[in-house]
Design an enzyme around this catalytic site. Structure first.
Site, PDB file in Angstrom:
ATOM      1  N   LYS A  10      41.288  29.846  30.155  1.00  0.00           N
ATOM      2  CA  LYS A  10      42.705  30.022  30.491  1.00  0.00           C
ATOM      3  C   LYS A  10      43.381  28.683  30.840  1.00  0.00           C
ATOM      4  CE  LYS A  10      42.291  34.807  32.094  1.00  0.00           C
ATOM      5  NZ  LYS A  10      42.687  35.769  33.162  1.00  0.00           N
ATOM      6  N   ASN A 113      42.299  32.637  37.022  1.00  0.00           N
ATOM      7  CA  ASN A 113      40.859  32.815  37.253  1.00  0.00           C
ATOM      8  C   ASN A 113      40.013  32.216  36.132  1.00  0.00           C
ATOM      9  OD1 ASN A 113      41.460  34.676  35.324  1.00  0.00           O
ATOM     10  ND2 ASN A 113      40.644  36.454  36.396  1.00  0.00           N
ATOM     11  N   HIS A 116      38.773  34.599  30.521  1.00  0.00           N
ATOM     12  CA  HIS A 116      38.850  36.016  30.165  1.00  0.00           C
ATOM     13  C   HIS A 116      37.740  36.292  29.166  1.00  0.00           C
ATOM     14  CE1 HIS A 116      40.487  39.801  28.587  1.00  0.00           C
ATOM     15  NE2 HIS A 116      40.098  39.329  27.423  1.00  0.00           N
TER      16      HIS A 116
HETATM   17  P1  CMP Z   1      41.533  39.080  32.631  1.00  0.00           P
HETATM   18  O1  CMP Z   1      40.067  39.290  32.521  1.00  0.00           O
HETATM   19  O2  CMP Z   1      42.155  38.060  31.776  1.00  0.00           O
HETATM   20  O3  CMP Z   1      42.268  40.488  32.360  1.00  0.00           O
HETATM   21  C1  CMP Z   1      43.552  40.783  32.896  1.00  0.00           C
HETATM   22  C2  CMP Z   1      44.005  39.770  33.892  1.00  0.00           C
HETATM   23  O4  CMP Z   1      45.053  40.137  34.742  1.00  0.00           O
HETATM   24  C3  CMP Z   1      42.862  39.464  34.825  1.00  0.00           C
HETATM   25  O5  CMP Z   1      41.863  38.733  34.150  1.00  0.00           O
HETATM   26  C4  CMP Z   1      43.575  38.714  35.935  1.00  0.00           C
HETATM   27  O6  CMP Z   1      43.637  37.321  35.691  1.00  0.00           O
HETATM   28  C5  CMP Z   1      44.995  39.251  35.860  1.00  0.00           C
HETATM   29  N1  CMP Z   1      45.416  39.919  37.073  1.00  0.00           N
HETATM   30  C6  CMP Z   1      46.410  39.508  37.863  1.00  0.00           C
HETATM   31  N2  CMP Z   1      46.561  40.331  38.893  1.00  0.00           N
HETATM   32  C7  CMP Z   1      45.642  41.314  38.759  1.00  0.00           C
HETATM   33  C8  CMP Z   1      45.295  42.461  39.529  1.00  0.00           C
HETATM   34  N3  CMP Z   1      45.946  42.790  40.635  1.00  0.00           N
HETATM   35  N4  CMP Z   1      44.270  43.239  39.082  1.00  0.00           N
HETATM   36  C9  CMP Z   1      43.605  42.910  37.943  1.00  0.00           C
HETATM   37  N5  CMP Z   1      43.915  41.837  37.172  1.00  0.00           N
HETATM   38  C10 CMP Z   1      44.913  41.044  37.584  1.00  0.00           C
END
Ligand code: CMP
Length: 134
Positions: A10, A113, A116
């Site tokens: 990311k 984070n 993904h």
């Molecule tokens: P990712 O695995 O990319 O899939 C969806 C993304 O939404 C997740 O990682 C997080 O980076 C983002 N995200 C932001 N806020 C939330 C939340 N409250 N719950 C889950 N995912 C979130």
């Protein structure tokens, strides 16, 4: 059991210069890289990529973050790839991710984070299509 998956390094991790170290972990584990691409996602790509999250309270924030800079998308192959890679990336909230996981070692964010990975074959198909891969 699916043998192919997609990861996205990311924008936060690309900006911090972590691309090589993150991808290295998957090569070290035994995955073979099948395709790799640096992409600047636009809004339409991001909405398609994350369509399962449309309507959730964090959706706008997520789309604006993922379009904030280049990402590096990697398709990789290896035994039980989807589940094995999900274990390696760690919990979604990086502040709670186990040490040794990518998020546990490199980030603290929930939105930012660092990585993904596809969570199912359907997600893999949708995500690779959204990125114009495959
Ligand atoms: P990712 O695995 O990319 O899939 C969806 C993304 O939404 C997740 O990682 C997080 O980076 C983002 N995200 C932001 N806020 C939330 C939340 N409250 N719950 C889950 N995912 C979130």
């Amino acid at each position: 059991m699916s043998n192919r998956t997609l990861i996205l390094v990311k924008p936060d991790a690309v900006k911090r210069g972590l691309v090589g170290r993150i991808i290295q972990r998957f090569e070290d584990k035994g995955f073979k890289l099948l395709d790799i691409k640096m992409v600047e996602m636009n809004r339409e790509m991001a909405e398609n990529f994350y369509s399962v999250h449309k309507g959730k309270p964090f959706f706008e924030n997520l789309v604006s973050f993922i379009t904030s800079g280049p990402v590096v998308a990697v398709i990789m192959e290896g035994r039980n790839a989807i589940d094995a890679v999900r274990v390696m990336i760690g919990s979604t909230d990086a502040s709670k991710a186990a040490p040794g996981s990518v998020r546990g070692d490199f980030s603290l964010g929930l939105t930012d984070n660092s990585i993904h990975a596809s969570d199912s074959e359907e997600s893999f198909t949708r995500e690779t299509a959204a990125l114009g891969m495959q």
